[in-house]
Design a protein around this motif. Structure first.
Motif, PDB file in Angstrom:
ATOM      1  N   ALA A 167      -2.181   0.153  -6.092  1.00  0.00           N
ATOM      2  CA  ALA A 167      -3.238   1.157  -5.939  1.00  0.00           C
ATOM      3  C   ALA A 167      -4.420   0.581  -5.167  1.00  0.00           C
ATOM      4  O   ALA A 167      -5.029   1.261  -4.331  1.00  0.00           O
ATOM      5  N   GLY A 168      -4.748  -0.676  -5.437  1.00  0.00           N
ATOM      6  CA  GLY A 168      -5.822  -1.323  -4.694  1.00  0.00           C
ATOM      7  C   GLY A 168      -5.490  -1.461  -3.221  1.00  0.00           C
ATOM      8  O   GLY A 168      -6.348  -1.251  -2.354  1.00  0.00           O
ATOM      9  N   LEU A 169      -4.222  -1.786  -2.909  1.00  0.00           N
ATOM     10  CA  LEU A 169      -3.815  -1.902  -1.514  1.00  0.00           C
ATOM     11  C   LEU A 169      -3.842  -0.551  -0.811  1.00  0.00           C
ATOM     12  O   LEU A 169      -4.238  -0.444   0.359  1.00  0.00           O
ATOM     13  N   ASP A 170      -3.412   0.503  -1.517  1.00  0.00           N
ATOM     14  CA  ASP A 170      -3.475   1.844  -0.929  1.00  0.00           C
ATOM     15  C   ASP A 170      -4.904   2.195  -0.529  1.00  0.00           C
ATOM     16  O   ASP A 170      -5.152   2.738   0.555  1.00  0.00           O
ATOM     17  N   GLU A 171      -5.853   1.883  -1.397  1.00  0.00           N
ATOM     18  CA  GLU A 171      -7.257   2.159  -1.092  1.00  0.00           C
ATOM     19  C   GLU A 171      -7.727   1.313   0.099  1.00  0.00           C
ATOM     20  O   GLU A 171      -8.492   1.778   0.947  1.00  0.00           O
TER      21      GLU A 171
END
Length: 470
Positions: A167-171
């Motif tokens: 999720a952090g990478l998606d952001e």
């Protein structure tokens, strides 16, 4: 001899000279177009390599009892022009889940702060803190105000919750896909132990996420594995597919190298895949490696350096002890060191081997002349940086008694180092007093309240295709 014979002889001699010159030109390597302006330097790299290793030892003369010895290994690269580095858009994704509590989060924060300090005014930055949900500070230009804001948000982080790295990478990818970032060199740096608990958690899936970001958005994913028990394979797999660097950090005194590696990704480098391998002698014990992170096993050490830029000097200090070396005056082999790297200028794999020695001579071992003063100055500072970092880590883990013990022992060791050369270790003494006061002051401050995600909170998003397991 007739005139005809003389003419024939001269012709043969001229032909030999011309042929010799032709062969000499044929043997000379073709200098690439991009190095025409500094041809001599490139040819030097072709002949001898772009990086050279040297060593110096203090004390140079040893007694026959147990004693500490410091070997300073120095890597020095050739100087050549690189041109201006492009503007970069950087997203720091920092895992601050419960598994990173204590010294791990301290190491991650110090490394992230070093990256922020290393950004230029033309760069852009976003900070994403990963826990149950990603906490996003949107990407902004590196004005003085924004730089301080980002540093404050990193410094105040506390470990809490679970870890959703994907999720952090998606952001991060969303931030770097904004139209404002399209002309910049785009980099993600993930700081984590690799122990994802939510979202995409498998190694192949996360590597595919990094590969998709590179292929579709020209985003380079770099990883920094924090802690001795980090999932190194998972983190390295992401960096490989993201065409980034994969670093490991177990020591908060060596975090500055991460910022340098990020900057070297933007310019022509002297060498890549740089690594030192150390094997100490039979009467020698390897106590620690200072200056860079390392993997030690007994009397062996592997020290990954990564990339080296132009005109760069990288120093590593080996803290050794010797015992039972005898009484006969003779050279003592302290260590065999192998340097290996990929020469980025000539595309050759290079190795250099070096024997590090001191001389067993009890009659000369006690005076100032036994010391290499330059090596002592470098080693004493590295010693302070390593010891105060350990005290800082102990304080972060709540080990109050250990903090005082580490600092007290460090002070005594410095006194012994400076007994014959107090002036040479003055910088190290000043650094020690500064850092110890900061650590003790920080230790006595009340703990901050739990972080409640006061920055922008992201809403839950539908699962992307990259999050499906294959």
């Amino acid at each position: 001899m007739g005139r005809l014979e003389i003419q024939r002889g001269a012709s043969v001699l001229l032909l030999a000279v011309l042929l010799g010159a032709g062969f000499a030109r044929a043997d000379e390597p073709d200098v690439p177009d991009w190095a025409e302006g500094w041809k001599k330097t490139w040819l030097q790299a072709y002949e001898n390599g772009s990086v050279q290793m040297t060593a110096k030892v203090t004390p140079r003369f040893l007694g026959n009892s147990r004693q500490d010895v410091f070997a300073v290994l120095e890597l020095r690269s050739l100087d050549f022009p690189t041109g201006e580095a492009p503007a970069a858009s950087v997203v720091l994704v920092i895992d601050r889940s419960a598994s990173t509590s204590g010294r791990r989060l301290l190491i991650a924060k110090k490394a992230a702060l070093g990256v922020i300090d290393g950004l230029s005014d033309k760069d852009h930055l976003s900070v994403i803190r990963v826990s149950d949900k990603p906490d996003v500070l949107p990407i902004v230009p590196m004005t003085p105000e924004n730089r301080e804001k980002m540093k404050a948000r990193v410094s105040e982080m506390q470990a809490v919750g679970r870890s959703d790295i994907s999720a952090g990478l998606d952001e991060a990818f969303d931030e770097l896909s904004k139209p404002t970032e399209s002309n910049n060199y785009r980099q993600v740096i993930l700081f984590s132990d690799g122990r994802a608990t939510d979202g995409m958690v498998d190694q192949d899936g996360l590597a595919a996420v990094a590969r998709e970001a590179r292929e579709q958005h020209a985003i380079h994913v770099n990883t920094v594995a924090i802690g001795e028990d980090a999932d190194l394979d998972l983190m390295a797999g992401m960096a490989k597919e993201g065409w980034g660097f994969a670093a490991t950090l177990n020591d908060s005194s060596v975090t500055g190298r991460i910022s340098m590696r990020r900057q070297l990704d933007l310019i022509r480098r002297a060498a890549t895949n740089v690594e030192l391998r150390v094997k100490v002698g039979p009467t020698v014990t390897l106590e620690e490696v200072m200056g860079l992170d390392s993997a030690m096993q007994g009397n062996l050490a592997r020290i990954p350096v990564g990339e080296i830029g132009p005109a760069e000097v990288v120093r590593v200090v080996l803290h050794l002890t010797t015992d039972n070396v005898g009484t006969e005056v003779r050279p003592i082999e302290l260590a065999q060191v192998e340097l290996g790297y990929s020469d980025a200028l000539t595309e050759k794999h290079r190795t250099q081997n070096l024997t590090v020695q001191a001389v067993l001579n009890p009659a000369k071992a006690k005076g100032r002349e036994a010391l290499d003063l330059d090596a002592l100055k470098i080693a004493s500072r590295a010693f302070v940086e390593r010891r105060t970092a350990r005290a800082d880590e102990a304080a972060e883990d709540g080990n109050t008694a250990d903090v005082k013990d580490i600092l007290d022992k460090n002070r005594e060791s410095l006194k012994q180092m400076g007994s014959l050369a107090r002036l040479e270790i003055a910088d190290a003494m000043a650094l020690f007093e500064k850092r110890s006061n900061e650590i003790l002051l920080e230790q006595n401050r009340p703990q901050p309240k739990p972080d409640l995600f006061t920055a922008k909170k992201t809403k839950a998003k539908p699962k992307k295709k990259t999050k499906k397991k294959h």
